[in-house]
Design an enzyme around this catalytic site. Structure first.
Site, PDB file in Angstrom:
ATOM      1  N   LYS A 123      61.101  62.193  26.458  1.00  0.00           N
ATOM      2  CA  LYS A 123      62.262  61.614  25.793  1.00  0.00           C
ATOM      3  C   LYS A 123      61.794  61.220  24.397  1.00  0.00           C
ATOM      4  CE  LYS A 123      64.723  57.470  25.176  1.00  0.00           C
ATOM      5  NZ  LYS A 123      65.245  56.188  25.529  1.00  0.00           N
TER       6      LYS A 123
ATOM      7  N   GLY B 222      68.827  47.523  23.843  1.00  0.00           N
ATOM      8  CA  GLY B 222      68.596  46.139  24.244  1.00  0.00           C
ATOM      9  C   GLY B 222      69.707  45.182  23.886  1.00  0.00           C
TER      10      GLY B 222
ATOM     11  N   ALA C  98      71.061  53.788  26.071  1.00  0.00           N
ATOM     12  CA  ALA C  98      70.939  52.510  25.360  1.00  0.00           C
ATOM     13  C   ALA C  98      72.268  51.782  25.154  1.00  0.00           C
ATOM     14  CB  ALA C  98      70.249  52.661  24.002  1.00  0.00           C
ATOM     15  N   GLY C  99      72.182  50.466  25.255  1.00  0.00           N
ATOM     16  CA  GLY C  99      73.312  49.605  24.931  1.00  0.00           C
ATOM     17  C   GLY C  99      74.174  49.168  26.102  1.00  0.00           C
TER      18      GLY C  99
ATOM     19  N   ASN D  85      67.869  50.394  30.581  1.00  0.00           N
ATOM     20  CA  ASN D  85      66.724  49.562  30.929  1.00  0.00           C
ATOM     21  C   ASN D  85      67.099  48.079  30.946  1.00  0.00           C
ATOM     22  OD1 ASN D  85      63.498  48.862  29.386  1.00  0.00           O
ATOM     23  ND2 ASN D  85      64.177  48.522  31.457  1.00  0.00           N
ATOM     24  N   THR D  86      67.474  47.576  29.760  1.00  0.00           N
ATOM     25  CA  THR D  86      67.619  46.129  29.613  1.00  0.00           C
ATOM     26  C   THR D  86      68.672  45.520  30.540  1.00  0.00           C
ATOM     27  OG1 THR D  86      67.074  46.515  27.297  1.00  0.00           O
ATOM     28  CG2 THR D  86      67.812  44.317  27.859  1.00  0.00           C
TER      29      THR D  86
HETATM   30  C1  LIG Z   1      63.871  52.584  28.272  1.00  0.00           C
HETATM   31  C2  LIG Z   1      64.240  53.260  27.051  1.00  0.00           C
HETATM   32  O1  LIG Z   1      63.993  54.417  26.888  1.00  0.00           O
HETATM   33  C3  LIG Z   1      64.970  52.480  26.025  1.00  0.00           C
HETATM   34  O2  LIG Z   1      64.393  52.671  24.785  1.00  0.00           O
HETATM   35  C4  LIG Z   1      66.367  52.923  26.126  1.00  0.00           C
HETATM   36  O3  LIG Z   1      66.881  53.413  24.980  1.00  0.00           O
HETATM   37  C5  LIG Z   1      67.218  51.972  26.878  1.00  0.00           C
HETATM   38  O4  LIG Z   1      67.979  51.070  26.147  1.00  0.00           O
HETATM   39  P1  LIG Z   1      68.602  49.779  26.845  1.00  0.00           P
HETATM   40  O5  LIG Z   1      67.453  48.875  27.116  1.00  0.00           O
HETATM   41  O6  LIG Z   1      69.581  49.220  25.861  1.00  0.00           O
HETATM   42  O7  LIG Z   1      69.265  50.228  28.124  1.00  0.00           O
END
Ligand SMILES: CC(=O)[C@@H](O)[C@H](O)COP(=O)(O)O
Length: 256
Positions: free
Chosen positions: A97, A158, A185-186, A207-208
């Site tokens: 990635k 994040g 993300a987001g 992730n976050t």
């Molecule tokens: C885990 C990863 O690859 C992050 O850089 C991704 O872009 C996730 O973003 P969030 O933490 O906002 O879900």
């Protein structure tokens, strides 16, 4: 339910999870399990690759999960290319990635550097999944460069803001048919993931939202359901929106 297929490889789960920001290794492991994800992404620059001391990798069973190394923390194409090569050299994967950050405050991608890294790594035989903006022109350039999927942000990494520009995401969905589209993300909560899937995205990477929930395991489970129900709703096809009411139990043909 049909699987998510990327570069010829099928995944039953359309949720891809990250491994950062957890309290410890066991919590990471338990959250991944609760999410039902099959693909798990790890930052090459943030894991202890030589395993000389405890490593995040000790908590991810490679027999069970498909590891997707990522280039988080890279600010130039060269850094990202180096990280991808390192991941392959130590036997993590020839998938990567690509994440090249262009701005520290927003963590927005440097799209030119992302394109450059994608071009180089595809030529070296990598399967490249780039994290990018929600710009259709760049998405097309990435596909021309050989990207195996396109991963536009829903909001800054994040931030947990949820999908900020659904119009752009809808344009991407309408115009990109060659490769899978994954919101990366987001995402902040389960409904964000559902909306992404209802828009017709092929998957969601997060992730976050899981790692920083009060109860990460419960949120991981919620995300599993959210992605699945969004996919089901997309396939089922929503009813047309109408401005005025129609009775749920029509009385036509009933004698009074
Ligand atoms: C885990 C990863 O690859 C992050 O850089 C991704 O872009 C996730 O973003 P969030 O933490 O906002 O879900």
């Amino acid at each position: 339910m049909n699987p998510l297929v990327i570069a010829g490889r099928a995944f039953q789960s359309r949720l891809i999870v990250g491994t950062g920001k957890y309290k410890d290794g066991p919590e990471t492991q338990a959250a991944i399990e609760a999410s039902g994800a099959e693909m798990v992404t790890v930052a090459v620059r943030r894991v202890n690759l030589d395993r000389s001391s405890e490593s995040l990798l000790d908590f991810i069973d490679p027999q069970r999960y498909f590891l997707l190394p990522n280039t988080a923390g890279c600010y130039t194409a060269e850094e990202a290319i180096r990280a991808a090569r390192l991941g392959r050299e130590v036997g993590l994967s020839d998938w990567v990635k690509i994440e090249v950050i262009g701005d520290q405050q927003t963590l927005y991608p440097d799209i030119h550097a992302t394109l450059e890294a994608t071009r180089v790594l595809v030529k070296e035989g990598f399967t490249v999944l780039p994290y990018t903006s929600d710009d259709i022109v760049f998405a097309k350039r990435l596909i021309d460069a050989g990207a195996a999927a396109v991963m536009p942000l829903g909001a800054p990494i994040g931030s947990g803001l949820g999908l900020q520009n659904t119009a752009n995401l809808r344009i991407l969905r309408e115009l990109i048919t060659e490769v899978p589209l994954i919101v990366d993300a987001g995402v902040g909560t389960a409904s964000d993931a559902t909306v992404a899937m209802e828009l017709g995205f092929d998957g969601v990477l997060m992730n976050t939202a899981i790692a920083q929930a009060k109860d990460p395991l419960l949120m991981a489970e919620a995300m599993q359901h959210a992605v699945l129900s969004g996919r089901q709703a997309f396939l089922a096809g929503r009813m047309p929106r109408k401005l005025y009411a129609t009775a749920s139990s029509p009385l036509e043909g009933i004698s009074r």
